[in-house]
Design a protein around this motif. Structure first.
Motif, PDB file in Angstrom:
ATOM      1  N   ALA A 129      12.734  -3.967  -2.506  1.00 30.99           N
ATOM      2  CA  ALA A 129      11.482  -3.287  -2.844  1.00 30.99           C
ATOM      3  C   ALA A 129      11.572  -1.786  -2.563  1.00 30.99           C
ATOM      4  O   ALA A 129      10.984  -0.979  -3.287  1.00 30.99           O
ATOM      5  N   LEU A 130      12.306  -1.410  -1.520  1.00 30.61           N
ATOM      6  CA  LEU A 130      12.518   0.009  -1.262  1.00 30.61           C
ATOM      7  C   LEU A 130      13.329   0.644  -2.388  1.00 30.61           C
ATOM      8  O   LEU A 130      13.052   1.779  -2.810  1.00 30.61           O
ATOM      9  N   LEU A 131      14.316  -0.074  -2.910  1.00 30.83           N
ATOM     10  CA  LEU A 131      15.110   0.427  -4.028  1.00 30.83           C
ATOM     11  C   LEU A 131      14.245   0.673  -5.262  1.00 30.83           C
ATOM     12  O   LEU A 131      14.553   1.542  -6.085  1.00 30.83           O
ATOM     13  N   ALA A 132      13.141  -0.078  -5.378  1.00 29.69           N
ATOM     14  CA  ALA A 132      12.271   0.075  -6.552  1.00 29.69           C
ATOM     15  C   ALA A 132      11.560   1.420  -6.575  1.00 29.69           C
ATOM     16  O   ALA A 132      11.178   1.894  -7.647  1.00 29.69           O
ATOM     17  N   LEU A 156      17.250   7.179  -0.473  1.00 23.96           N
ATOM     18  CA  LEU A 156      16.543   5.893  -0.520  1.00 23.96           C
ATOM     19  C   LEU A 156      17.380   4.780  -1.150  1.00 23.96           C
ATOM     20  O   LEU A 156      17.388   3.655  -0.640  1.00 23.96           O
ATOM     21  N   PRO A 157      18.078   5.018  -2.267  1.00 22.19           N
ATOM     22  CA  PRO A 157      18.903   3.928  -2.809  1.00 22.19           C
ATOM     23  C   PRO A 157      19.960   3.418  -1.828  1.00 22.19           C
ATOM     24  O   PRO A 157      20.145   2.202  -1.683  1.00 22.19           O
ATOM     25  N   TRP A 158      20.642   4.325  -1.124  1.00 23.67           N
ATOM     26  CA  TRP A 158      21.660   3.869  -0.188  1.00 23.67           C
ATOM     27  C   TRP A 158      21.040   3.236   1.059  1.00 23.67           C
ATOM     28  O   TRP A 158      21.609   2.292   1.622  1.00 23.67           O
ATOM     29  N   SER A 159      19.907   3.742   1.478  1.00 29.91           N
ATOM     30  CA  SER A 159      19.204   3.101   2.584  1.00 29.91           C
ATOM     31  C   SER A 159      18.815   1.673   2.212  1.00 29.91           C
ATOM     32  O   SER A 159      18.972   0.737   3.002  1.00 29.91           O
ATOM     33  N   ALA A 160      18.313   1.501   0.979  1.00 27.06           N
ATOM     34  CA  ALA A 160      17.946   0.162   0.508  1.00 27.06           C
ATOM     35  C   ALA A 160      19.163  -0.739   0.405  1.00 27.06           C
ATOM     36  O   ALA A 160      19.131  -1.917   0.808  1.00 27.06           O
ATOM     37  N   GLY A 161      20.268  -0.223  -0.139  1.00 26.32           N
ATOM     38  CA  GLY A 161      21.483  -1.031  -0.284  1.00 26.32           C
ATOM     39  C   GLY A 161      22.030  -1.493   1.055  1.00 26.32           C
ATOM     40  O   GLY A 161      22.430  -2.660   1.208  1.00 26.32           O
ATOM     41  N   LEU A 162      22.049  -0.612   2.043  1.00 30.32           N
ATOM     42  CA  LEU A 162      22.530  -0.998   3.368  1.00 30.32           C
ATOM     43  C   LEU A 162      21.604  -2.022   4.023  1.00 30.32           C
ATOM     44  O   LEU A 162      22.062  -2.929   4.730  1.00 30.32           O
ATOM     45  N   THR A 163      20.297  -1.887   3.799  1.00 30.80           N
ATOM     46  CA  THR A 163      19.352  -2.883   4.328  1.00 30.80           C
ATOM     47  C   THR A 163      19.618  -4.249   3.718  1.00 30.80           C
ATOM     48  O   THR A 163      19.628  -5.273   4.424  1.00 30.80           O
ATOM     49  N   VAL A 213       0.838  -1.201   0.000  1.00 32.09           N
ATOM     50  CA  VAL A 213       0.000   0.000   0.000  1.00 32.09           C
ATOM     51  C   VAL A 213       0.871   1.249   0.000  1.00 32.09           C
ATOM     52  O   VAL A 213       0.583   2.230  -0.704  1.00 32.09           O
ATOM     53  N   ALA A 214       1.957   1.238   0.788  1.00 33.86           N
ATOM     54  CA  ALA A 214       2.865   2.392   0.819  1.00 33.86           C
ATOM     55  C   ALA A 214       3.495   2.631  -0.542  1.00 33.86           C
ATOM     56  O   ALA A 214       3.607   3.779  -0.999  1.00 33.86           O
ATOM     57  N   ALA A 215       3.910   1.556  -1.218  1.00 37.94           N
ATOM     58  CA  ALA A 215       4.506   1.701  -2.546  1.00 37.94           C
ATOM     59  C   ALA A 215       3.488   2.205  -3.557  1.00 37.94           C
ATOM     60  O   ALA A 215       3.788   3.084  -4.382  1.00 37.94           O
ATOM     61  N   ALA A 216       2.264   1.659  -3.508  1.00 40.06           N
ATOM     62  CA  ALA A 216       1.218   2.107  -4.429  1.00 40.06           C
ATOM     63  C   ALA A 216       0.876   3.575  -4.191  1.00 40.06           C
ATOM     64  O   ALA A 216       0.601   4.323  -5.135  1.00 40.06           O
ATOM     65  N   PHE A 217       0.901   3.997  -2.933  1.00 41.61           N
ATOM     66  CA  PHE A 217       0.642   5.407  -2.620  1.00 41.61           C
ATOM     67  C   PHE A 217       1.691   6.302  -3.292  1.00 41.61           C
ATOM     68  O   PHE A 217       1.353   7.315  -3.908  1.00 41.61           O
ATOM     69  N   PRO A 241       7.513  -6.047  -6.909  1.00 44.96           N
ATOM     70  CA  PRO A 241       8.217  -6.823  -5.876  1.00 44.96           C
ATOM     71  C   PRO A 241       7.362  -7.108  -4.643  1.00 44.96           C
ATOM     72  O   PRO A 241       7.506  -8.161  -4.026  1.00 44.96           O
ATOM     73  N   HIS A 242       6.471  -6.197  -4.284  1.00 43.27           N
ATOM     74  CA  HIS A 242       5.619  -6.421  -3.112  1.00 43.27           C
ATOM     75  C   HIS A 242       4.562  -7.499  -3.389  1.00 43.27           C
ATOM     76  O   HIS A 242       4.287  -8.350  -2.531  1.00 43.27           O
TER      77      HIS A 242
END
Length: 412
Positions: free
Chosen positions: A289-292, A253-260, A228-232, A307-308
């Motif tokens: 999915a965050l990277l997307a 966001l890309p670096w946050s996703a990469g570190l995750t 739902v967050a991604a669709a929003f 991805p979700h």
């Protein structure tokens, strides 16, 4: 058109009616689950046959509007079908998640639909709060492994409440007419999405949730809400295309996703049982999915939301695999896995569980592959791509694959 002929109105109303109808039937869980299957799939059939214009159907309400687009229509058809399947699985022994699981799951689809359809976007935050509050009933409030589910639920609620406040502030800034507020609004929105989708350093709620809810509730908590967050965000982006060019979405966001992803790989390698491994792989999949999200400007709706949806498929495979070896919870799964292994009875059941884990990893010939590798291909052709980020992602995948191999080797 009147309210009664608006598909957006019925999409929000039908799940609530279904939940209210099923709620009193908690004494008869099997009848409740069977009715939930019927109501969810009938709602999906109705939504599938609704004929929408290309621009979507708008329902004006007191100066606001709910807009149901063809993309959202397709998304909620899949969600209603998935809700029906989860209701069907709750009929099975060992997977019953309590008398309130089916009505709560159906009721959550109403604020989910409202959140992605509401215009202006500022008003999405209260519907996200309703989603978070509704999911609290899915936790098991009892002692588990020295950590109470109450503490896990409180941490989960606190972080996602913070996301609600950030979302509200971001909506207010983006909804204004001052160009100077665009950058701080984008940063607040990126922080909110980072919490919702478990970006670094806000990933701390994911793995505890795996131990604090029944296995059948995982698709709702780590599948439905992030979806739902991604669709929003994807529905918000056309109204504010400059968001995609801010540092929050090109760098943060890309670096946050990469570190995750990298951290999830280390956690998967260090996992001591199947429960820890599952939590780590879910975290890894959420990192991708965050990277997307920042890639939505290049890859479109499918790249950001796909991805979700495929994570939901992977989790359903894991739920069915767990049932096949008689496990309601993952700790029980560990015990039954060992018992069936000793009797040489696992075979297909154990392989189905492992296949679900590989799908979360996104390997070829698994459902997760169809979301993971198109995402990486889109990343390679975008301006976000960089060698350090690629090394983080590849390192996380390699470590997670070694973690799966280690777990299979020690529990063959």
């Amino acid at each position: 058109m009147t309210m009664w002929t608006q598909p957006a109105f019925w999409l929000m109303l039908l799940p609530l009616v279904a939940a209210a109808t099923l709620w009193p039937a908690g004494r008869w869980p099997r009848a409740q689950a069977a009715a939930g299957v019927l109501l969810a799939w009938l709602s999906a059939a109705w939504l599938w046959w609704v004929d929408l214009p290309a621009a979507g159907a708008m329902w004006p309400v007191f100066g606001r509007a709910f807009v149901l687009t063809p993309a959202l229509q397709t998304l909620f058809v899949y969600l209603l079908l998935g809700a029906g399947l989860l209701s069907l699985l709750s009929l099975l022994p060992f997977l019953n998640s309590g008398p309130r699981f089916v009505p709560v799951m159906l009721a959550l689809l109403s604020p989910a639909a409202a959140m992605v359809m509401i215009r202006p976007f500022l008003l999405a935050a209260p519907f996200w709060l309703l989603l978070v509050v509704g999911t609290l009933s899915l936790f098991r409030y009892e002692k588990q492994s020295g950590v109470t589910a109450v503490q896990t639920a409180f941490r989960y609620w606190l972080l996602l409440l913070l996301a609600t406040l950030l979302l509200l502030l971001a909506g207010w800034m983006l909804g204004g007419t001052q160009a100077a507020l665009l950058l701080p609004g984008a940063r607040l929105l990126a922080l909110a999405l980072g919490i919702m989708l478990a970006g670094f350093p806000f990933f701390i709620w994911v793995r505890p949730v795996v131990t604090a809810v029944p296995l059948l509730a995982l698709p709702v908590l780590v599948g439905l809400l992030p979806l739902v967050a991604a669709a929003f965000y994807v529905t918000l982006l056309p109204a504010y295309p400059a968001l995609a060019q801010t540092d929050a979405f090109l760098v943060w966001l890309p670096w946050s996703a990469g570190l995750t992803v990298l951290l999830a790989g280390f956690l998967a390698l260090a996992a001591t049982d199947w429960r820890d491994l599952l939590g780590s792989l879910i975290l890894l999949d959420m990192g991708f999915a965050l990277l997307a999200l920042p890639l939505a400007g290049w890859g479109g709706w499918e790249t950001a939301v796909g991805p979700h949806l495929l994570r939901l498929v992977s989790l359903l495979l894991l739920v069915i695999g767990s049932y096949a070896v008689g496990g309601q919870s993952l700790s029980l799964f560990d015990n039954r896995y060992a018992l069936f292994r000793e009797q040489n009875l696992l075979k297909g059941a154990g392989w189905l569980w492992t296949y679900g884990l590989l799908s979360l990893l996104g390997l070829p010939l698994t459902p997760g592959f169809y979301g993971r590798w198109p995402l990486l291909a889109t990343l390679g052709s975008s301006e976000i791509a960089s060698l350090p980020l690629a090394l983080l992602l590849v390192g996380g995948l390699a470590l997670a694959l070694l973690g799966i191999g280690r777990q299979v080797w020690t529990n063959p």
